[in-house]
Design a protein around this motif. Structure first.
Motif, PDB file in Angstrom:
ATOM      1  N   GLU A 187      32.899  48.714  56.352  1.00  0.00           N
ATOM      2  CA  GLU A 187      32.600  49.911  57.130  1.00  0.00           C
ATOM      3  C   GLU A 187      33.783  50.875  57.114  1.00  0.00           C
ATOM      4  N   ASP A 188      34.997  50.333  57.148  1.00  0.00           N
ATOM      5  CA  ASP A 188      36.195  51.176  57.115  1.00  0.00           C
ATOM      6  C   ASP A 188      36.326  51.879  55.768  1.00  0.00           C
ATOM      7  N   ASP A 189      35.902  51.191  54.690  1.00  0.00           N
ATOM      8  CA  ASP A 189      35.935  51.828  53.376  1.00  0.00           C
ATOM      9  C   ASP A 189      34.944  52.978  53.313  1.00  0.00           C
TER      10      ASP A 189
ATOM     11  N   ASP B 129      35.664  60.501  54.930  1.00  0.00           N
ATOM     12  CA  ASP B 129      36.701  61.394  55.444  1.00  0.00           C
ATOM     13  C   ASP B 129      37.308  62.252  54.340  1.00  0.00           C
TER      14      ASP B 129
ATOM     15  N   GLU C   2      45.019  46.947  50.363  1.00  0.00           N
ATOM     16  CA  GLU C   2      45.190  47.074  51.813  1.00  0.00           C
ATOM     17  C   GLU C   2      46.624  46.801  52.245  1.00  0.00           C
TER      18      GLU C   2
ATOM     19  N   GLN D 192      39.947  44.864  54.202  1.00  0.00           N
ATOM     20  CA  GLN D 192      39.511  45.534  55.420  1.00  0.00           C
ATOM     21  C   GLN D 192      37.987  45.570  55.449  1.00  0.00           C
TER      22      GLN D 192
ATOM     23  N   LYS E 163      33.966  54.796  55.787  1.00  0.00           N
ATOM     24  CA  LYS E 163      34.535  55.891  56.583  1.00  0.00           C
ATOM     25  C   LYS E 163      35.658  56.590  55.826  1.00  0.00           C
ATOM     26  N   MET E 164      36.473  55.800  55.152  1.00  0.00           N
ATOM     27  CA  MET E 164      37.603  56.351  54.410  1.00  0.00           C
ATOM     28  C   MET E 164      37.125  57.330  53.346  1.00  0.00           C
TER      29      MET E 164
ATOM     30  N   SER F 106      48.523  52.806  54.772  1.00  0.00           N
ATOM     31  CA  SER F 106      47.966  54.047  55.320  1.00  0.00           C
ATOM     32  C   SER F 106      47.664  55.080  54.238  1.00  0.00           C
TER      33      SER F 106
END
Length: 361
Positions: free
Chosen positions: A314-316, A322, A283, A311, A318-319, A288
């Motif tokens: 949930e962000d992982d 994506d 992270e 992080q 989403k990553m 980015s």
């Protein structure tokens, strides 16, 4: 280098590796020393190798911090070492009930592998017996794949763990043979190799990796990649130094995301069929560019680390979504559960998105 020539260069290397070529020292150094303008071409070529062996799947791993701090070793990067003044939790090996509780959480999170991690130079025979007895019960009740990270192991200790049902041992080389004494004086590089050999002789899988950014050279990184190739490890976690206040390497921030990416590409090219895990420090070092790392790596830790924050899980999720990749935890498809929750169909289990993971495992 001209863009078209760069693309041809890396595509040719990927093609040869897919045809069975083994990366050479010069090729490994060329990857690390490549121009930043080539990084997309390098990553695209690396992804061809990753996709051949692992498709679009991303494997997630969770652990139980079974023993924290209290370590007599002087590893300069570690917040748990005897030299560290970092403010971290310190406690002895957890009892059976706590370890079983961790296994239950692993099952609830749909994890295939339950990682039991303990700080220290190495476990006592009593600690090994305790873990072995608990692992046997975990296997009987949950059938989980078990990985242990316990420090230096004696051959008889490795055999005890194998007989109890431990599937894999994590023991990182951390750096090259020539750089090792710069970061640690209380045990040797050979000590680490002896543990890995004891694990192999006992019939367990090898998980071993490194930490990038401690002041090592590009040659050191290539040497580690080739050492791991020679050992035939099953899994390689690539950690990026997260400088922690109170440690000898505090305020050391030499890395940038582009170099981290080149390192991952080099390790994938050197060990094409090995599970490559983007691990501690991603992270703060990849920032980015985190998502792009999964074009080389096929595995990662999620949520918090042993003594540092990551992080949100949930962000992982989403990553990875994506990218158009799918998250697989063991034999289950966590991504589909997460996707369903985003559509309002159901909520992902709390334990699935709030598990803690390893620091430099």
């Amino acid at each position: 280098m001209d863009c078209s020539l760069a693309a041809d260069r890396w595509n040719d290397l990927a093609t040869r590796i897919l045809d069975g070529h083994e990366l050479t020292v010069d090729e490994g150094l060329a990857i690390l020393q490549s121009d930043d303008d080539e990084i997309l071409d390098l990553l695209a070529a690396t992804y061809r190798v990753r996709r051949k062996h692992f498709g679009k799947r991303v494997h997630l791993y969770f652990l139980k911090n079974a023993k924290s701090g209290l370590c007599p070793e002087d590893c300069g990067y570690c917040s748990q070492s005897i030299l560290s003044e970092a403010d971290i939790p310190r406690y002895a090996l957890l009892n059976e009930a706590k370890l079983m509780e961790g296994a239950e959480r692993a099952v609830a999170s749909q994890a295939r592998t339950y990682c039991i991690v303990a700080s220290g130079r190495g476990p006592s025979n009593r600690e090994v017996d305790h873990i072995a007895q608990t692992v046997t019960k975990i296997k009987e009740k949950y059938g989980l794949h078990i990985c242990c990270c316990l420090g230096l192991l004696q051959p008889e200790q490795a055999e005890t763990l194998q007989k109890a049902g431990v599937d894999r041992i994590n023991h990182n080389l951390n750096t090259s043979r020539t750089f090792h004494d710069t970061i640690c004086s209380t045990h040797t590089y050979e000590d680490r190799l002896k543990t890995l050999k004891a694990v192999r002789n006992a019939g367990m899988e090898l998980c071993s990796g490194l930490i990038v950014g401690m002041g090592e050279s590009e040659q050191d990184l290539v040497d580690v990649a080739f050492e791991l190739r020679g050992l035939g490890v099953h899994s390689t976690p690539v950690n990026f130094l997260h400088s922690i206040d109170g440690t000898p390497l505090e305020r050391k921030w030499d890395l940038n995301p582009r170099y981290c990416m080149k390192t991952l590409c080099m390790f994938r090219m050197a060990n094409p069929a090995v599970e490559l895990r983007v691990s501690g420090g991603r992270e703060v070092n990849l920032r980015s560019m985190q998502a792009m790392s999964l074009y080389a790596a096929n595995s990662m830790f999620v949520s918090d680390y042993l003594t540092t924050k990551g992080q949100p899980a949930e962000d992982d999720f989403k990553m990875v979504a994506d990218l158009g990749f799918e998250i697989v935890i063991g034999d289950h498809d966590a991504y589909q559960a997460w996707k369903a929750s985003q559509n309002g169909c159901q909520s992902a289990p709390e334990s699935e998105v709030h598990q803690h993971t390893t620091c430099h495992g």
